[in-house]
Write an enzyme that holds these catalytic residues in place. Sequence first.
Site, PDB file in Angstrom:
ATOM      1  N   GLY A  20       0.964  -1.190   0.182  1.00 47.49           N
ATOM      2  CA  GLY A  20       0.083   0.022  -0.003  1.00 47.49           C
ATOM      3  C   GLY A  20       0.855   1.266  -0.038  1.00 47.49           C
ATOM      4  O   GLY A  20       2.062   1.163  -0.360  1.00 47.49           O
ATOM      5  N   VAL A  86       0.626 -13.149   3.907  1.00 47.06           N
ATOM      6  CA  VAL A  86       1.384 -13.510   5.196  1.00 47.06           C
ATOM      7  C   VAL A  86       0.203 -14.012   6.281  1.00 47.06           C
ATOM      8  O   VAL A  86      -0.776 -13.187   6.558  1.00 47.06           O
ATOM      9  CB  VAL A  86       1.962 -12.099   5.724  1.00 47.06           C
ATOM     10  CG1 VAL A  86       2.621 -12.280   6.723  1.00 47.06           C
ATOM     11  CG2 VAL A  86       2.787 -11.605   4.346  1.00 47.06           C
ATOM     12  N   GLU A 177     -16.888  12.649   1.739  1.00 42.60           N
ATOM     13  CA  GLU A 177     -16.439  12.682   0.166  1.00 42.60           C
ATOM     14  C   GLU A 177     -17.503  12.031  -0.485  1.00 42.60           C
ATOM     15  O   GLU A 177     -18.078  12.191  -1.534  1.00 42.60           O
ATOM     16  CB  GLU A 177     -15.165  12.016   0.043  1.00 42.60           C
ATOM     17  CG  GLU A 177     -14.022  12.982   0.153  1.00 42.60           C
ATOM     18  CD  GLU A 177     -12.761  12.377   0.196  1.00 42.60           C
ATOM     19  OE1 GLU A 177     -11.639  13.137   0.197  1.00 42.60           O
ATOM     20  OE2 GLU A 177     -12.629  11.054   0.131  1.00 42.60           O
TER      21      GLU A 177
HETATM   22  C1  LIG Z   1     -12.048   5.580   1.011  1.00 44.74           C
HETATM   23  C2  LIG Z   1     -10.678   5.879   1.609  1.00 44.74           C
HETATM   24  C3  LIG Z   1     -10.314   7.084   1.399  1.00 44.74           C
HETATM   25  C4  LIG Z   1      -9.155   7.624   1.830  1.00 44.74           C
HETATM   26  N1  LIG Z   1      -8.571   9.167   1.763  1.00 44.74           N
HETATM   27  C5  LIG Z   1      -7.621   9.290   2.023  1.00 44.74           C
HETATM   28  C6  LIG Z   1      -7.059  10.760   1.865  1.00 44.74           C
HETATM   29  O1  LIG Z   1      -7.871  11.487   1.230  1.00 44.74           O
HETATM   30  N2  LIG Z   1      -6.123  11.128   2.551  1.00 44.74           N
HETATM   31  C7  LIG Z   1      -5.072  10.271   3.473  1.00 44.74           C
HETATM   32  O2  LIG Z   1      -4.155  10.774   3.854  1.00 44.74           O
HETATM   33  N3  LIG Z   1      -5.589   9.227   3.432  1.00 44.74           N
HETATM   34  C8  LIG Z   1      -6.653   8.598   3.197  1.00 44.74           C
HETATM   35  N4  LIG Z   1      -7.101   7.316   3.275  1.00 44.74           N
HETATM   36  C9  LIG Z   1      -6.349   6.359   4.214  1.00 44.74           C
HETATM   37  C10 LIG Z   1      -5.157   5.802   3.357  1.00 44.74           C
HETATM   38  O3  LIG Z   1      -5.752   5.327   2.220  1.00 44.74           O
HETATM   39  C11 LIG Z   1      -4.146   4.899   4.354  1.00 44.74           C
HETATM   40  O4  LIG Z   1      -3.878   5.758   5.619  1.00 44.74           O
HETATM   41  C12 LIG Z   1      -3.144   4.286   3.702  1.00 44.74           C
HETATM   42  O5  LIG Z   1      -3.654   3.632   2.356  1.00 44.74           O
HETATM   43  C13 LIG Z   1      -2.315   3.684   4.710  1.00 44.74           C
HETATM   44  O6  LIG Z   1      -1.291   3.052   4.117  1.00 44.74           O
HETATM   45  P1  LIG Z   1      -0.774   1.535   4.577  1.00 44.74           P
HETATM   46  O7  LIG Z   1       0.496   1.315   3.606  1.00 44.74           O
HETATM   47  O8  LIG Z   1      -0.677   1.579   5.939  1.00 44.74           O
HETATM   48  O9  LIG Z   1      -1.954   0.283   4.001  1.00 44.74           O
HETATM   49  P2  LIG Z   1      -2.599   0.339   2.871  1.00 44.74           P
HETATM   50  O10 LIG Z   1      -2.478   1.298   1.872  1.00 44.74           O
HETATM   51  O11 LIG Z   1      -3.901  -0.241   3.245  1.00 44.74           O
HETATM   52  O12 LIG Z   1      -1.929  -0.947   2.206  1.00 44.74           O
HETATM   53  C14 LIG Z   1      -1.866  -2.473   2.855  1.00 44.74           C
HETATM   54  C15 LIG Z   1      -1.434  -3.475   2.016  1.00 44.74           C
HETATM   55  O13 LIG Z   1      -1.161  -4.778   2.787  1.00 44.74           O
HETATM   56  C16 LIG Z   1      -1.892  -5.687   1.823  1.00 44.74           C
HETATM   57  N5  LIG Z   1      -1.990  -6.672   3.160  1.00 44.74           N
HETATM   58  C17 LIG Z   1      -2.734  -6.667   4.212  1.00 44.74           C
HETATM   59  N6  LIG Z   1      -2.716  -7.693   4.844  1.00 44.74           N
HETATM   60  C18 LIG Z   1      -1.871  -8.553   4.291  1.00 44.74           C
HETATM   61  C19 LIG Z   1      -1.541  -9.978   4.471  1.00 44.74           C
HETATM   62  N7  LIG Z   1      -1.868 -10.457   5.509  1.00 44.74           N
HETATM   63  N8  LIG Z   1      -0.664 -10.475   3.502  1.00 44.74           N
HETATM   64  C20 LIG Z   1      -0.120  -9.885   2.507  1.00 44.74           C
HETATM   65  N9  LIG Z   1      -0.698  -8.799   2.181  1.00 44.74           N
HETATM   66  C21 LIG Z   1      -1.662  -8.017   3.112  1.00 44.74           C
HETATM   67  C22 LIG Z   1      -2.957  -5.169   1.363  1.00 44.74           C
HETATM   68  O14 LIG Z   1      -3.505  -6.074   0.114  1.00 44.74           O
HETATM   69  C23 LIG Z   1      -2.520  -3.827   1.025  1.00 44.74           C
HETATM   70  O15 LIG Z   1      -1.883  -3.834  -0.234  1.00 44.74           O
HETATM   71  C24 LIG Z   1      -8.394   6.899   2.641  1.00 44.74           C
HETATM   72  C25 LIG Z   1      -8.628   5.570   2.938  1.00 44.74           C
HETATM   73  C26 LIG Z   1      -9.768   5.157   2.340  1.00 44.74           C
HETATM   74  C27 LIG Z   1     -10.239   3.614   2.530  1.00 44.74           C
END
Ligand SMILES: Cc1cc2nc3c(=O)[nH]c(=O)nc-3n(C[C@H](O)[C@H](O)[C@H](O)COP(=O)(O)OP(=O)(O)OC[C@H]3O[C@@H](n4cnc5c(N)ncnc54)[C@H](O)[C@@H]3O)c2cc1C
Length: 340
Positions: A20, A86, A177
């Site tokens: 992500g 994972v 939104e």
């Molecule tokens: C509808 C929506 C709108 C948003 N709008 C905004 C915004 O405007 N501004 C902002 O700052 N933030 C926004 N966010 C929040 C932002 O998207 C998150 O804060 C961000 O994506 C977090 O990043 P991350 O890397 O922690 O997790 P994520 O981006 O969620 O990535 C996690 C990854 O881990 C993988 N994964 C999970 N579990 C496993 C497993 N067991 N094995 C293998 N892979 C796994 C998933 O497939 C995914 O690809 C929004 C979120 C949503 C849902």
Amino acid sequence: MIEDLNTGETMKRAVIIGMGFGGLRTARALAGKGVDVLVIDRRNYHLFQPLLYQVATASLEQESIAYPIRAVIRGWKGVDFRLAEVTGVDLNARRVQLADGSVEYDYLVVAAGSATHFFGMNSIQKHAHEMKQLSHAVRLRNHILDIFERATQESDPEKRRAILTFVIVGGGPTGVEFAGALHELIRDELTRDYPSLSVAETRIVLIEARDTLLPALPEKLRRYALRQLERMGIEVLLNTQVRGADPEQVLLADGSSLPAHTIVWSAGVQAAPLAASLELPKAANGRIPVQPDLSIAAHPEVFVIGDMAFLEQDGYGGRRPHPSGIVTRDPWPPSAAARR
Ligand SMILES: Cc1cc2nc3c(=O)[nH]c(=O)nc-3n(C[C@H](O)[C@H](O)[C@H](O)COP(=O)(O)OP(=O)(O)OC[C@H]3O[C@@H](n4cnc5c(N)ncnc54)[C@H](O)[C@@H]3O)c2cc1C
């Protein structure tokens, strides 16, 4: 550690769980730095979550917000990808367990993100739409289009009104939104594609348990958002709690109910389920407490970032957790409130 076939030198292996926003930025930062980087994700694409609501309201195709991971990392020296789920991490043995094997690491970055939190309300989990994954947005889009079709077949005005009532729970950025985008979809498309339906028959209700929308934003912007939504005809119910739902109504904590065939839940997030399987202390909503450098105190070779991480710091009018976006350092600027 592995051997670099070109130089014969041994390289440390960094495993990143999740591609992500957090995982992507980490992999990019480590590329070409003499580290063997393996990114593991259960999906083969990177998802731009902030535009999920546009897919749900049919204004974007799903391909526009999902990009193949192998295409992202193409050209990133030393970065490889493995498609796998994972299932756990043996922190002492420094081994990531996969549904189909295991991988050893010298450094581990856990960036598995978050999941919807239904606060134990099973009827909501069963009947509400959530918006965390691409499949959720596509399902919601298909449901909305199906609702319009169903409404054209219903001649009873009261039933038709219930079919055309959309309840969105949660007045954070996603709920706000989505409410605005749904209003635009109804105003711009409904009247054209469904001439037998009228915008006046539709109802969008945004429910928030607190006394304000968008609590992370300054007061002025919160008031502005509320005014804009009300100007669009969206009903905003503050200080209102939802306690359940069935396919035709939303039940409120005060005992009343709202006839509605659509409920969208954007009222809670928690750490991704993987967090629960890690033998580490947990903070609010299952998030994992980290040091200011995002490492784990008992395992300095392990870092937890993004939505899974919990970090409290002074400076936001007291000691408060960082919003997840700032822990991730993802592509969006922090909110004005967070910059203060
Ligand atoms: C509808 C929506 C709108 C948003 N709008 C905004 C915004 O405007 N501004 C902002 O700052 N933030 C926004 N966010 C929040 C932002 O998207 C998150 O804060 C961000 O994506 C977090 O990043 P991350 O890397 O922690 O997790 P994520 O981006 O969620 O990535 C996690 C990854 O881990 C993988 N994964 C999970 N579990 C496993 C497993 N067991 N094995 C293998 N892979 C796994 C998933 O497939 C995914 O690809 C929004 C979120 C949503 C849902």
